[in-house]
Scaffold this motif. Structure first.
Motif, mmCIF file in Angstrom:
data_model
loop_
_atom_site.group_PDB
_atom_site.id
_atom_site.type_symbol
_atom_site.label_atom_id
_atom_site.label_comp_id
_atom_site.label_asym_id
_atom_site.label_seq_id
_atom_site.Cartn_x
_atom_site.Cartn_y
_atom_site.Cartn_z
ATOM 1 N N ALA A 1 -33.367 44.470 -9.295
ATOM 2 C CA ALA A 1 -32.896 45.679 -9.582
ATOM 3 C C ALA A 1 -31.479 45.800 -9.048
ATOM 4 O O ALA A 1 -30.745 46.727 -8.616
ATOM 5 C CB ALA A 1 -33.826 47.270 -8.943
ATOM 6 N N GLY A 2 -31.018 45.429 -8.027
ATOM 7 C CA GLY A 2 -30.132 45.236 -6.992
ATOM 8 C C GLY A 2 -29.343 44.866 -7.451
ATOM 9 O O GLY A 2 -28.224 45.625 -7.376
ATOM 10 N N SER A 3 -29.540 44.075 -8.818
ATOM 11 C CA SER A 3 -28.018 42.895 -9.527
ATOM 12 C C SER A 3 -27.418 44.129 -9.949
ATOM 13 O O SER A 3 -26.346 44.209 -10.780
ATOM 14 C CB SER A 3 -28.754 42.027 -9.859
ATOM 15 N N ILE A 4 -28.349 45.160 -10.418
ATOM 16 C CA ILE A 4 -28.566 46.232 -11.398
ATOM 17 C C ILE A 4 -27.317 47.301 -10.441
ATOM 18 O O ILE A 4 -26.931 48.092 -11.528
ATOM 19 C CB ILE A 4 -29.745 46.668 -12.669
ATOM 20 N N LEU A 5 -28.280 47.733 -9.674
ATOM 21 C CA LEU A 5 -27.936 48.995 -9.026
ATOM 22 C C LEU A 5 -26.261 48.949 -8.393
ATOM 23 O O LEU A 5 -26.221 49.862 -7.999
ATOM 24 C CB LEU A 5 -29.051 49.465 -8.396
ATOM 25 N N ARG A 6 -26.636 47.717 -7.553
ATOM 26 C CA ARG A 6 -25.587 47.605 -5.983
ATOM 27 C C ARG A 6 -25.145 46.198 -5.857
ATOM 28 O O ARG A 6 -25.934 45.861 -5.715
ATOM 29 C CB ARG A 6 -26.321 47.650 -5.169
ATOM 30 N N PRO A 7 -24.744 45.862 -7.134
ATOM 31 C CA PRO A 7 -24.538 44.647 -7.749
ATOM 32 C C PRO A 7 -23.328 43.500 -6.025
ATOM 33 O O PRO A 7 -23.467 42.473 -6.300
ATOM 34 C CB PRO A 7 -23.416 43.469 -8.271
ATOM 35 N N ASP A 8 -22.769 44.700 -5.361
ATOM 36 C CA ASP A 8 -22.265 44.438 -4.093
ATOM 37 C C ASP A 8 -22.202 43.589 -3.215
ATOM 38 O O ASP A 8 -22.224 43.476 -2.237
ATOM 39 C CB ASP A 8 -21.303 45.763 -4.086
ATOM 40 N N LEU A 9 -24.027 44.266 -3.112
ATOM 41 C CA LEU A 9 -24.653 43.717 -2.439
ATOM 42 C C LEU A 9 -25.077 41.536 -2.012
ATOM 43 O O LEU A 9 -25.362 41.298 -1.306
ATOM 44 C CB LEU A 9 -26.039 44.256 -1.887
ATOM 45 N N TRP A 10 -24.924 41.350 -3.315
ATOM 46 C CA TRP A 10 -24.334 39.695 -3.172
ATOM 47 C C TRP A 10 -23.677 39.307 -2.571
ATOM 48 O O TRP A 10 -23.773 38.242 -1.800
ATOM 49 C CB TRP A 10 -24.469 39.887 -5.011
ATOM 50 N N TYR A 11 -22.579 40.248 -2.643
ATOM 51 C CA TYR A 11 -21.313 39.790 -1.933
ATOM 52 C C TYR A 11 -20.776 40.264 -0.360
ATOM 53 O O TYR A 11 -20.311 40.313 0.407
ATOM 54 C CB TYR A 11 -19.732 39.259 -2.226
ATOM 55 N N GLU A 12 -21.683 41.415 0.066
ATOM 56 C CA GLU A 12 -21.854 41.468 1.506
ATOM 57 C C GLU A 12 -21.032 40.635 2.508
ATOM 58 O O GLU A 12 -22.090 39.608 1.947
ATOM 59 C CB GLU A 12 -22.873 42.861 1.528
ATOM 60 N N PRO A 13 -21.062 40.982 3.338
ATOM 61 C CA PRO A 13 -20.685 40.106 4.860
ATOM 62 C C PRO A 13 -22.120 39.216 4.970
ATOM 63 O O PRO A 13 -21.809 38.438 5.429
ATOM 64 C CB PRO A 13 -20.319 40.380 5.691
ATOM 65 N N LEU A 14 -22.908 40.289 5.382
ATOM 66 C CA LEU A 14 -24.796 40.186 5.560
ATOM 67 C C LEU A 14 -25.313 39.067 4.542
ATOM 68 O O LEU A 14 -26.420 39.383 4.892
ATOM 69 C CB LEU A 14 -24.797 41.006 6.638
ATOM 70 N N GLY A 15 -25.145 39.572 2.822
ATOM 71 C CA GLY A 15 -25.478 39.131 2.398
ATOM 72 C C GLY A 15 -26.294 39.145 2.108
ATOM 73 O O GLY A 15 -27.862 38.642 2.002
ATOM 74 N N PRO A 16 -27.463 41.205 1.847
ATOM 75 C CA PRO A 16 -28.702 40.757 2.074
ATOM 76 C C PRO A 16 -29.939 40.262 1.153
ATOM 77 O O PRO A 16 -30.525 39.874 0.678
ATOM 78 C CB PRO A 16 -29.086 42.505 1.328
ATOM 79 N N LEU A 17 -28.786 40.216 -0.750
ATOM 80 C CA LEU A 17 -29.815 39.822 -1.673
ATOM 81 C C LEU A 17 -29.774 38.016 -1.681
ATOM 82 O O LEU A 17 -30.163 38.111 -2.308
ATOM 83 C CB LEU A 17 -28.891 40.006 -2.725
ATOM 84 N N LEU A 18 -28.417 37.892 -0.989
ATOM 85 C CA LEU A 18 -28.780 36.158 -0.887
ATOM 86 C C LEU A 18 -29.884 35.699 -0.175
ATOM 87 O O LEU A 18 -30.340 34.402 -0.146
ATOM 88 C CB LEU A 18 -27.462 35.918 -0.062
ATOM 89 N N LYS A 19 -30.438 36.675 0.783
ATOM 90 C CA LYS A 19 -31.640 36.560 1.433
ATOM 91 C C LYS A 19 -32.818 36.051 0.937
ATOM 92 O O LYS A 19 -34.050 35.673 1.525
ATOM 93 C CB LYS A 19 -32.073 36.940 2.683
ATOM 94 N N ILE A 20 -32.789 36.650 -0.564
ATOM 95 C CA ILE A 20 -33.872 36.465 -1.688
ATOM 96 C C ILE A 20 -34.185 35.102 -1.581
ATOM 97 O O ILE A 20 -35.867 35.098 -1.514
ATOM 98 C CB ILE A 20 -33.900 37.659 -2.640
ATOM 99 N N PHE A 21 -33.606 34.240 -1.882
ATOM 100 C CA PHE A 21 -33.931 32.740 -1.735
ATOM 101 C C PHE A 21 -34.211 32.022 -1.322
ATOM 102 O O PHE A 21 -35.764 31.602 -1.104
ATOM 103 C CB PHE A 21 -32.229 32.413 -2.177
ATOM 104 N N PRO A 22 -33.921 32.512 0.559
ATOM 105 C CA PRO A 22 -35.071 32.011 2.019
ATOM 106 C C PRO A 22 -36.347 31.934 1.362
ATOM 107 O O PRO A 22 -37.431 31.838 2.157
ATOM 108 C CB PRO A 22 -34.434 31.800 2.428
ATOM 109 N N ILE A 23 -36.172 33.724 1.083
ATOM 110 C CA ILE A 23 -37.966 34.446 0.661
ATOM 111 C C ILE A 23 -38.727 33.730 -0.008
ATOM 112 O O ILE A 23 -39.619 33.959 0.284
ATOM 113 C CB ILE A 23 -37.626 36.097 1.299
ATOM 114 N N LEU A 24 -37.826 33.665 -1.657
ATOM 115 C CA LEU A 24 -38.896 33.052 -2.283
ATOM 116 C C LEU A 24 -39.322 31.655 -2.045
ATOM 117 O O LEU A 24 -40.615 31.197 -1.823
ATOM 118 C CB LEU A 24 -37.855 33.498 -3.465
ATOM 119 N N VAL A 25 -38.026 30.389 -1.410
ATOM 120 C CA VAL A 25 -39.013 29.398 -0.767
ATOM 121 C C VAL A 25 -40.072 29.754 -0.095
ATOM 122 O O VAL A 25 -41.382 28.803 0.086
ATOM 123 C CB VAL A 25 -37.628 28.675 -0.348
ATOM 124 N N LEU A 26 -39.970 30.236 1.068
ATOM 125 C CA LEU A 26 -41.227 30.618 2.364
ATOM 126 C C LEU A 26 -42.765 30.571 1.680
ATOM 127 O O LEU A 26 -43.767 30.401 2.087
ATOM 128 C CB LEU A 26 -40.610 31.185 2.704
#
Length: 428
Positions: A392-417
């Protein structure tokens, strides 16, 4: 022989079933809940001893049985466990049923020292179960082992491994000495008493040849792992009491931590006894902890387990808090920010309902992970919700992937945990 084993998924019961099967006995496992244990080829009965409180609850399962070995036990009363019902009422019903069904051979596991002191509901109920068996006209044997250690990691055996992996060893105050006994020696004792003509109507302490402090036991495991001695510090009494209370709280959520207030009371007494009667009757020479560990060198999976032992409770504290607090913050302090994220997107008209739905989903997922019976479902739910947020974030707010704090990038460590938590969820 056809042997019925209660508590068959526990440390002793599981090893005993495997040994009996290997020696071509017919085994019937009794499990307190379905799906536990790892012996799909052995007949299994799902029967909770805490609920099987009448002799007729046991009678249907004793047909053709030659002997019963009662390994069932729980450490402390909780939302899912009842010491009196398991150790006394349910056990007594089983013994009566054995008498009625002409199953004369009954081997019963108690605990060392319960005949001398009863500092908790655990030892009080264990002694009551012993007395109930002694009152029956059966060929009974009561075995009272000290702390049982073996290659399988469960309970104290797992705790000592976990403590050995800590670079700083916290030492609990007021702990008695332990004559730890090896699982193989305990199983050999059961096999001895299952032999035709073996003695009966006796009670034996199963204790190792040396009395060790807890820190000495942990030191043995550190040397086994190939690690140098750890720095030690004695925990203040209030800190130790807090840790035991946290263990009680975890038990109310369905988990089974070895550190609880009953354990504190019992370990203050220690676990020591005289092994000489056991040795005279069976001719078994109990192994010392050092000797037993030397026979089975530590492997990489042993070191992995030890290193992950305290990571597991940390995960199952952090993950529920993460999801529950995320939901609470979304409905309170973070409400405006959450709504603003969706304003101007394709879901802008539904911004407020979407934030509410997401917050509620987060809190439900967190609650499911915290409650042990639903923790696996909660972890899968968390993975599903996380993937939904990523899509949903990729569709609605793709800019969240490359924001300085990387809110969507944090999904990967969350999934791994969450996948890591799933991998180490199983307890036995």
């Amino acid at each position: 022989m056809k042997v019925l084993v209660t508590g068959a998924s526990g440390l002793i019961g599981d090893a005993l079933c495997a040994r009996l099967t290997g020696e071509e006995h017919e085994v019937v496992r009794v499990l307190h809940r379905p799906g536990t244990g790892v012996h799909p080829d052995i007949p299994t009965i799902s029967l909770d001893m805490a609920r099987a409180l009448r002799p007729e609850d046991w009678t249907p399962y004793l047909a053709g049985v030659d002997a019963v070995v009662n390994c069932a036990g729980v450490l402390q009363d909780s939302a899912r466990e009842n010491t009196r019902h398991v150790h006394s009422t349910g056990a007594s019903a089983l013994f009566i049923a054995c008498e009625q069904a002409d199953v004369n051979k009954v081997i019963h596991f108690s605990a060392i020292g319960v005949d001398r002191q009863q500092p908790s509901a655990f030892s009080i109920s264990k002694l009551a179960g012993d007395e109930a068996l002694m009152a029956r006209s059966l060929d009974w044997v009561i075995l009272r082992p000290s702390v049982v250690l073996g290659r399988p990691a469960f309970g104290a055996s797992a705790l000592f491994r976990g403590l050995a992996a800590l670079p700083l060893l916290p030492v609990m105050p007021d702990t008695g000495r332990l004559q730890v006994v090896q699982l193989d020696d305990v199983i050999s004792t059961v096999l001895f008493f299952l032999e035709p003509g073996s003695p009966s109507r006796l009670t034996l302490d199963l204790a190792g040849p040396e009395a060790l402090s807890m820190r000495e036991v942990v030191g043995c495991y550190r040397r086994w792992f190939g690690w140098s001695s750890a720095q030690e510090f004695i925990l203040p009494n209030w800190t130790a009491a807090t840790l035991y209370r946290l263990g009680d709280a975890a038990a109310q959520l369905g988990w089974r931590p070895p550190m609880r207030t009953n354990a504190a009371k019992e370990i203050t007494r220690g676990a020591v006894g005289d092994p000489q009667p056991w040795m005279r009757v069976t001719a078994i020479q109990p192994s010392s902890l050092t000797a037993a560990l030397c026979l089975n060198p530590a492997t990489v999976q042993e070191r992995w387990f030890a290193g992950l032992y305290f990571v597991k409770p940390a995960l199952f504290v952090v993950l529920p808090l993460f999801w529950i607090l995320t939901g609470i913050i979304s409905l309170t302090a973070g409400w405006r920010s959450g709504v603003d994220l969706l304003i101007g997107t394709a879901a802008g008209a539904l911004a407020e309902p979407a934030v509410v739905a997401g917050a509620l989903a987060d809190m439900v997922v967190g609650a499911f992970i915290a409650w042990r019976p639903t923790s696996r479902l909660g972890l899968f739910g968390a993975i599903a919700v996380t993937l939904f947020y990523a899509i949903a974030g990729s569709i609605l707010r793709p800019d969240l992937w490359y924001e300085p704090l990387g809110p969507l990038l944090k999904i990967f460590p969350i999934l791994v945990l969450h996948f890591a938590a799933l991998a180490i969820l199983e307890e036995r």
